[in-house]
Design a protein around this motif. Structure first.
Motif, PDB file in Angstrom:
ATOM      1  N   TYR A  39       1.148  -0.941   0.132  1.00 20.44           N
ATOM      2  CA  TYR A  39      -0.286  -0.349   0.127  1.00 20.44           C
ATOM      3  C   TYR A  39       0.809   1.166   0.355  1.00 20.44           C
ATOM      4  O   TYR A  39       0.656   1.857  -0.775  1.00 20.44           O
ATOM      5  N   ARG A  40       2.146   1.242   0.851  1.00 18.88           N
ATOM      6  CA  ARG A  40       2.978   2.590   0.586  1.00 18.88           C
ATOM      7  C   ARG A  40       3.062   2.856  -0.807  1.00 18.88           C
ATOM      8  O   ARG A  40       3.520   3.746  -0.581  1.00 18.88           O
ATOM      9  N   ALA A  41       3.605   1.439  -1.539  1.00 17.47           N
ATOM     10  CA  ALA A  41       4.115   1.575  -2.894  1.00 17.47           C
ATOM     11  C   ALA A  41       3.399   2.210  -3.606  1.00 17.47           C
ATOM     12  O   ALA A  41       3.644   2.853  -4.305  1.00 17.47           O
ATOM     13  N   VAL A  42       2.306   1.906  -3.775  1.00 16.75           N
ATOM     14  CA  VAL A  42       0.678   2.572  -4.524  1.00 16.75           C
ATOM     15  C   VAL A  42       1.166   3.556  -3.683  1.00 16.75           C
ATOM     16  O   VAL A  42       0.872   4.229  -4.856  1.00 16.75           O
ATOM     17  N   GLY A  43       0.808   3.971  -2.793  1.00 21.54           N
ATOM     18  CA  GLY A  43       0.879   6.094  -2.601  1.00 21.54           C
ATOM     19  C   GLY A  43       1.727   6.410  -2.940  1.00 21.54           C
ATOM     20  O   GLY A  43       1.512   8.077  -3.542  1.00 21.54           O
ATOM     21  N   ARG A  44       2.950   5.424  -2.856  1.00 21.81           N
ATOM     22  CA  ARG A  44       4.005   6.821  -3.643  1.00 21.81           C
ATOM     23  C   ARG A  44       3.833   6.957  -4.967  1.00 21.81           C
ATOM     24  O   ARG A  44       4.400   7.979  -5.708  1.00 21.81           O
ATOM     25  N   ARG A  45       3.640   5.618  -5.528  1.00 17.72           N
ATOM     26  CA  ARG A  45       3.061   5.615  -7.173  1.00 17.72           C
ATOM     27  C   ARG A  45       2.430   7.262  -7.688  1.00 17.72           C
ATOM     28  O   ARG A  45       2.584   8.265  -8.291  1.00 17.72           O
ATOM     29  N   VAL A  46       2.055   6.948  -6.735  1.00 16.69           N
ATOM     30  CA  VAL A  46      -0.153   8.349  -7.315  1.00 16.69           C
ATOM     31  C   VAL A  46       0.817   9.584  -6.699  1.00 16.69           C
ATOM     32  O   VAL A  46       0.616  10.463  -7.433  1.00 16.69           O
ATOM     33  N   LEU A  47       1.879   9.499  -5.755  1.00 18.68           N
ATOM     34  CA  LEU A  47       1.966  11.018  -5.058  1.00 18.68           C
ATOM     35  C   LEU A  47       4.008  11.064  -6.102  1.00 18.68           C
ATOM     36  O   LEU A  47       3.855  12.244  -6.602  1.00 18.68           O
TER      37      LEU A  47
END
Ligand code: DC
Length: 211
Positions: A39-47
């Motif tokens: 979930y962290r990696a998904v959030g980071r990609r969006v940011l």
């Protein structure tokens, strides 16, 4: 044939579940998976793309194009990444996109997996489930000390407020909210050090395995 052993370790932030799950994995000879990293990696990609982690279209696209290298990034922790992960995790299609990957991981060789919904959704049939928790004050203090150790200057009050906001979002979402599975053993680590918590958790797993 008996399926490989999966141990579910769920609970809120800074309750000690990562340390505990890693130690259990080493003791049981199983791989360890920190599902929060997904979930962290998904959030980071969006940011990174300049998007809003609450935007389903952006978050789902990021979840569907996630690669193993995304999990190795050094910038997946910190206040911005924490809240971005928690935000994308409220979106049902994001959770759906990450489900098979988590199940395949556990089914291949067995695993100790830590997260929020391992015992309730990802592996509801896991024979051993722990829900690791601690008082919000103790968890905030631990997180604050961890940040201090990294040279990050934050007030304890800010850390506690952010943690409570994230807990509320993780426990309040409609899909796969953070909650103990009915057959999970609750382990409150407020007054326990890491070694003590580990010994208690290993006893639980062994008892569940009939060993
Ligand atoms: O475990 P963590 O703090 O690294 O997780 C970051 C966020 O990811 C957390 O606030 C909620 C989400 N998460 C989730 O919804 N389900 C999981 N199995 C693991 C994490």
């Amino acid at each position: 044939m008996t399926p490989p052993l999966v141990v579910a370790v769920d609970g809120p932030a800074a309750a000690g579940k990562g340390t505990l799950a890693r130690k259990l994995a080493a003791a049981l000879g199983l791989p360890y998976l920190d599902t929060g990293l997904l979930y962290r990696a998904v959030g980071r990609r969006v940011l990174d793309a300049g998007g809003d982690p609450r935007d389903p279209a952006a978050a789902v696209a990021a979840a569907r194009s996630l690669s193993a290298a995304d999990l190795d990034r050094g910038d997946l922790r910190g206040p911005q990444a924490d809240m971005a992960a928690s935000a994308v995790a409220t979106i049902p299609e994001v959770r759906a996109a990450l489900l098979d990957w988590q199940r395949d991981f556990g089914r291949t060789h067995g695993a100790v997996m830590d997260g929020r919904d391992i015992g309730t959704v990802i592996f509801p049939d896991a024979p051993a489930k722990l829900f690791v928790t601690a008082s919000p004050e103790a968890r905030a203090k631990r997180r604050w000390l961890e940040l201090q150790g990294k040279g990050v200057q934050r007030t304890l009050a800010d850390v506690e407020a952010e943690m409570r906001a994230r807990d509320a979002q993780d426990a309040g979402r409609s899909t796969a909210p953070m909650k103990p599975a009915e057959d999970a053993v609750i382990l409150d680590t407020t007054a326990l050090d890491a070694e003590h918590a580990f010994r208690m958790a290993l006893d639980v797993v062994r008892a569940r395995m009939g060993a």
